[in-house]
Design a protein around this motif. Structure first.
Motif, mmCIF file in Angstrom:
data_model
loop_
_atom_site.group_PDB
_atom_site.id
_atom_site.type_symbol
_atom_site.label_atom_id
_atom_site.label_comp_id
_atom_site.label_asym_id
_atom_site.label_seq_id
_atom_site.Cartn_x
_atom_site.Cartn_y
_atom_site.Cartn_z
ATOM 1 N N SER A 91 8.762 -18.107 -1.794
ATOM 2 C CA SER A 91 9.301 -17.075 -2.668
ATOM 3 C C SER A 91 9.066 -17.434 -4.128
ATOM 4 C CB SER A 91 10.796 -16.894 -2.395
ATOM 5 O OG SER A 91 11.381 -16.041 -3.331
ATOM 6 N N LYS A 92 9.304 -18.684 -4.479
ATOM 7 C CA LYS A 92 9.074 -19.135 -5.862
ATOM 8 C C LYS A 92 7.589 -19.040 -6.209
ATOM 9 C CE LYS A 92 10.032 -20.776 -9.841
ATOM 10 N NZ LYS A 92 10.649 -19.916 -10.840
ATOM 11 N N MET A 93 6.721 -19.359 -5.264
ATOM 12 C CA MET A 93 5.281 -19.234 -5.509
ATOM 13 C C MET A 93 4.911 -17.783 -5.808
ATOM 14 S SD MET A 93 3.347 -21.736 -2.785
ATOM 15 C CE MET A 93 2.178 -20.436 -2.553
ATOM 16 N N LEU A 106 1.382 -16.596 -7.236
ATOM 17 C CA LEU A 106 0.508 -17.390 -6.376
ATOM 18 C C LEU A 106 0.633 -16.927 -4.932
ATOM 19 C CD1 LEU A 106 1.339 -20.889 -7.884
ATOM 20 C CD2 LEU A 106 -0.668 -19.485 -8.349
ATOM 21 N N GLU A 107 -0.497 -16.910 -4.231
ATOM 22 C CA GLU A 107 -0.499 -16.458 -2.842
ATOM 23 C C GLU A 107 -0.555 -17.596 -1.842
ATOM 24 O OE1 GLU A 107 -3.608 -13.638 -2.190
ATOM 25 O OE2 GLU A 107 -3.104 -12.500 -3.986
ATOM 26 N N LYS A 108 -1.238 -18.693 -2.197
ATOM 27 C CA LYS A 108 -1.466 -19.780 -1.251
ATOM 28 C C LYS A 108 -1.030 -21.110 -1.850
ATOM 29 C CE LYS A 108 -5.549 -17.457 0.483
ATOM 30 N NZ LYS A 108 -6.991 -17.525 0.644
ATOM 31 N N LEU A 109 -0.596 -22.007 -0.971
ATOM 32 C CA LEU A 109 -0.214 -23.350 -1.401
ATOM 33 C C LEU A 109 -1.364 -24.084 -2.076
ATOM 34 C CD1 LEU A 109 1.974 -24.624 1.574
ATOM 35 C CD2 LEU A 109 2.672 -24.471 -0.818
ATOM 36 N N GLU A 110 -2.575 -23.786 -1.669
ATOM 37 C CA GLU A 110 -3.752 -24.456 -2.229
ATOM 38 C C GLU A 110 -3.920 -24.178 -3.729
ATOM 39 O OE1 GLU A 110 -3.958 -22.467 0.615
ATOM 40 O OE2 GLU A 110 -3.778 -24.221 1.923
ATOM 41 N N VAL A 119 -1.505 -24.464 -5.853
ATOM 42 C CA VAL A 119 -0.453 -25.212 -6.551
ATOM 43 C C VAL A 119 -0.892 -26.660 -6.758
ATOM 44 C CG1 VAL A 119 1.932 -26.032 -6.426
ATOM 45 C CG2 VAL A 119 1.347 -23.768 -5.554
ATOM 46 N N LYS A 120 -0.893 -27.093 -8.007
ATOM 47 C CA LYS A 120 -1.133 -28.504 -8.321
ATOM 48 C C LYS A 120 0.156 -29.287 -8.129
ATOM 49 C CE LYS A 120 -2.666 -31.655 -11.939
ATOM 50 N NZ LYS A 120 -3.148 -31.767 -13.309
ATOM 51 N N GLU A 121 1.241 -28.792 -8.747
ATOM 52 C CA GLU A 121 2.558 -29.401 -8.596
ATOM 53 C C GLU A 121 3.636 -28.329 -8.584
ATOM 54 O OE1 GLU A 121 3.596 -32.218 -11.598
ATOM 55 O OE2 GLU A 121 2.079 -33.665 -10.972
ATOM 56 N N MET A 122 4.636 -28.559 -7.762
ATOM 57 C CA MET A 122 5.851 -27.750 -7.779
ATOM 58 C C MET A 122 6.994 -28.752 -7.731
ATOM 59 S SD MET A 122 7.071 -24.668 -5.236
ATOM 60 C CE MET A 122 5.805 -23.528 -5.719
ATOM 61 N N GLY A 144 17.975 -27.714 -11.862
ATOM 62 C CA GLY A 144 18.030 -26.907 -10.648
ATOM 63 C C GLY A 144 16.934 -25.869 -10.523
ATOM 64 N N ARG A 145 16.166 -25.638 -11.585
ATOM 65 C CA ARG A 145 15.063 -24.680 -11.511
ATOM 66 C C ARG A 145 13.862 -25.324 -10.837
ATOM 67 N NH1 ARG A 145 13.660 -23.089 -17.156
ATOM 68 N NH2 ARG A 145 14.407 -25.187 -17.574
ATOM 69 N N ILE A 146 12.974 -24.491 -10.325
ATOM 70 C CA ILE A 146 11.734 -24.974 -9.729
ATOM 71 C C ILE A 146 10.593 -24.585 -10.659
ATOM 72 C CG2 ILE A 146 10.137 -24.749 -7.795
ATOM 73 C CD1 ILE A 146 12.542 -24.314 -5.964
#
Length: 143
Positions: free
Chosen positions: A112-114, A119-123, A125-128, A134-136
């Protein structure tokens, strides 16, 4: 009359001394707010001497809060004790499951955060990271 005095006393403290956004409250700040609520309630509903007692209690709590903030700012060792550090949730598209379990974050919440970040895919993301407040936060991979 006491209610008005307590309101303006607390308003001045929160507006001009603490000056923090609600989203950036640390543990000490949150604890301060809860205890101040109790102290100020007693100051509003007690006898005529209670306002000064309540104001003194609030000022004592404010002093501790400011002292911890200053010491955490000045000394990294104290900061490690008073503030949590950020936690890696995704690194180079790979979910850090141990950290998610530790913080009780579901994959659905992560996804949901992505999506909120476009963003659609985990690929992508460099860092989360789960930040100390408490924020992401999300850092995208460079294209």
């Amino acid at each position: 009359m006491r209610g008005s005095l307590v309101f303006w006393f607390l308003f001045i403290i929160f507006r001009f001394i603490l000056r923090r956004d609600v989203g950036s409250l640390g543990i000490g700040d949150f604890l301060f707010v809860v205890i101040v609520a109790d102290a100020s309630q007693n100051a509003m509903s007690g006898d005529s001497e209670t306002f000064l007692d309540g104001a003194l209690l609030v000022m004592t709590l404010l002093g501790w809060n400011l002292l911890f903030d200053y010491l955490g700012y000045r000394f990294p060792l104290v900061r490690q004790f008073t503030e949590s550090s950020s936690m890696m949730l995704v690194r180079n598209g790979e979910i850090q499951w141990k950290n998610l379990r530790r913080e009780w974050i579901t994959k659905e919440e992560l996804m949901s955060k992505m999506r909120e970040e476009g963003l659609e895919k985990l690929e992508q993301v460099k860092e989360m990271r789960l930040e100390p407040d408490g924020r992401i936060s999300v850092i995208r991979l460079s294209a």
